[in-house]
Design an enzyme around this catalytic site. Sequence first.
Site, PDB file in Angstrom:
ATOM      1  N   MET A   1       8.481  22.141  -6.256  1.00  0.00           N
ATOM      2  CA  MET A   1       9.933  22.363  -6.077  1.00  0.00           C
ATOM      3  C   MET A   1      10.608  21.943  -7.366  1.00  0.00           C
ATOM      4  O   MET A   1      11.335  20.946  -7.426  1.00  0.00           O
ATOM      5  CB  MET A   1      10.432  21.544  -4.873  1.00  0.00           C
ATOM      6  CG  MET A   1      10.042  22.192  -3.553  1.00  0.00           C
ATOM      7  SD  MET A   1      10.160  21.035  -2.182  1.00  0.00           S
ATOM      8  CE  MET A   1       8.535  20.297  -2.269  1.00  0.00           C
TER       9      MET A   1
ATOM     10  N   HIS B   1       2.838  22.117  -3.831  1.00  0.00           N
ATOM     11  CA  HIS B   1       4.088  22.874  -3.665  1.00  0.00           C
ATOM     12  C   HIS B   1       5.078  22.366  -4.706  1.00  0.00           C
ATOM     13  O   HIS B   1       5.585  21.255  -4.598  1.00  0.00           O
ATOM     14  CB  HIS B   1       4.581  22.637  -2.219  1.00  0.00           C
ATOM     15  CG  HIS B   1       5.933  23.186  -1.916  1.00  0.00           C
ATOM     16  ND1 HIS B   1       6.633  22.825  -0.783  1.00  0.00           N
ATOM     17  CD2 HIS B   1       6.716  24.081  -2.563  1.00  0.00           C
ATOM     18  CE1 HIS B   1       7.786  23.459  -0.750  1.00  0.00           C
ATOM     19  NE2 HIS B   1       7.873  24.218  -1.825  1.00  0.00           N
TER      20      HIS B   1
ATOM     21  N   ASP C   1       6.430  25.924   6.147  1.00  0.00           N
ATOM     22  CA  ASP C   1       6.657  24.524   5.748  1.00  0.00           C
ATOM     23  C   ASP C   1       8.041  24.046   6.174  1.00  0.00           C
ATOM     24  O   ASP C   1       9.053  24.577   5.714  1.00  0.00           O
ATOM     25  CB  ASP C   1       6.522  24.451   4.215  1.00  0.00           C
ATOM     26  CG  ASP C   1       6.652  23.045   3.666  1.00  0.00           C
ATOM     27  OD1 ASP C   1       6.749  22.085   4.449  1.00  0.00           O
ATOM     28  OD2 ASP C   1       6.651  22.924   2.417  1.00  0.00           O
TER      29      ASP C   1
HETATM   30  C1  DX5 Z   1      10.220  19.760   2.278  1.00  0.00           C
HETATM   31  C2  DX5 Z   1       8.765  19.774   1.931  1.00  0.00           C
HETATM   32  C3  DX5 Z   1       7.887  19.727   3.116  1.00  0.00           C
HETATM   33  C4  DX5 Z   1       8.036  18.505   3.955  1.00  0.00           C
HETATM   34  C5  DX5 Z   1       7.722  18.894   5.362  1.00  0.00           C
HETATM   35  O1  DX5 Z   1      10.964  19.981   1.149  1.00  0.00           O
HETATM   36  O2  DX5 Z   1       8.428  20.932   1.204  1.00  0.00           O
HETATM   37  O3  DX5 Z   1       6.523  19.965   2.779  1.00  0.00           O
HETATM   38  O4  DX5 Z   1       7.194  17.437   3.578  1.00  0.00           O
HETATM   39  O5  DX5 Z   1       7.980  17.811   6.168  1.00  0.00           O
HETATM   40  P1  DX5 Z   1       8.297  17.950   7.709  1.00  0.00           P
HETATM   41  O6  DX5 Z   1       7.058  18.503   8.361  1.00  0.00           O
HETATM   42  O7  DX5 Z   1       8.586  16.544   8.085  1.00  0.00           O
HETATM   43  O8  DX5 Z   1       9.484  18.860   7.870  1.00  0.00           O
HETATM   44 ZN    ZN Z   2       6.231  21.443   0.995  1.00  0.00          ZN
END
Ligand code: DX5
Ligand code: ZN
Length: 216
Positions: free
Chosen positions: A67, A65, A174
């Site tokens: 970002m 993923h 997510d």
């Molecule tokens: C947040 C990430 C997520 C995160 C989710 O920016 O993209 O993938 O690790 O973590 P939890 O399940 O703890 O919300």
């Molecule tokens: Zn993520």
Amino acid sequence: MRLISPSLLSADFGNMQRDIEMLNQSDCDWLHVDVMDGIFVPNISFGQPIVKHIKRFARKPLDVHLMIMDPGRYVADFKAAGADILTVHYEACNHLDRTLHAISDAGMRCGVVLNPHTPVELLEDIVQLCDVVLLMSVNPGFGGQKFIENTYSKVRRLRQMVERKHLECLIEVDGGVNVQNAPLLYEAGADVLVAGNAVFSSSDPQATIRAIKGLQ
Ligand code: DX5
Ligand code: ZN
């Protein structure tokens, strides 16, 4: 489909090999790998060199993923690092069609990620290129945040769009996923749930993975 992709953002970075081994032995389906650039999101996590090391130990597909701003610049790098599924943010791409084609042409499954404020209706003319659509159920950047309830409606609306167009695209969610909201998300039409904090803060992560998937 009822898949789970545990997020390594909540793993112990000092014991990454041990935590990946635990996931290899679990009922999880993919490993979710969160790459952050400190610009698209306020936080910085890690980049290709770490993904490459994760790949050495992982026995499940890497669900990467991104970002990061303008992620099209790094498609070849993440392919080389071992990504199997590569998702990019709608909000971070000026030329999403080109970027998705580049990911597919590189031999990875491709996907678009939507922030909580971005309506699923904006996917009307791009969803046919996606193997996955990832809906953020928190504002991206950090693990352990609270689930945004409006996500259920987004999952249902996206499920309708995918069915109306007879597509195979998987719907992934997510952020803030836990044992309580997981059955509701699958019921709304999600195929893949990402879970970081819920899995890694559990005293029995493998049992939590089974519980999220609805296995006993
Ligand atoms: C947040 C990430 C997520 C995160 C989710 O920016 O993209 O993938 O690790 O973590 P939890 O399940 O703890 O919300
Ligand atoms: Zn993520």
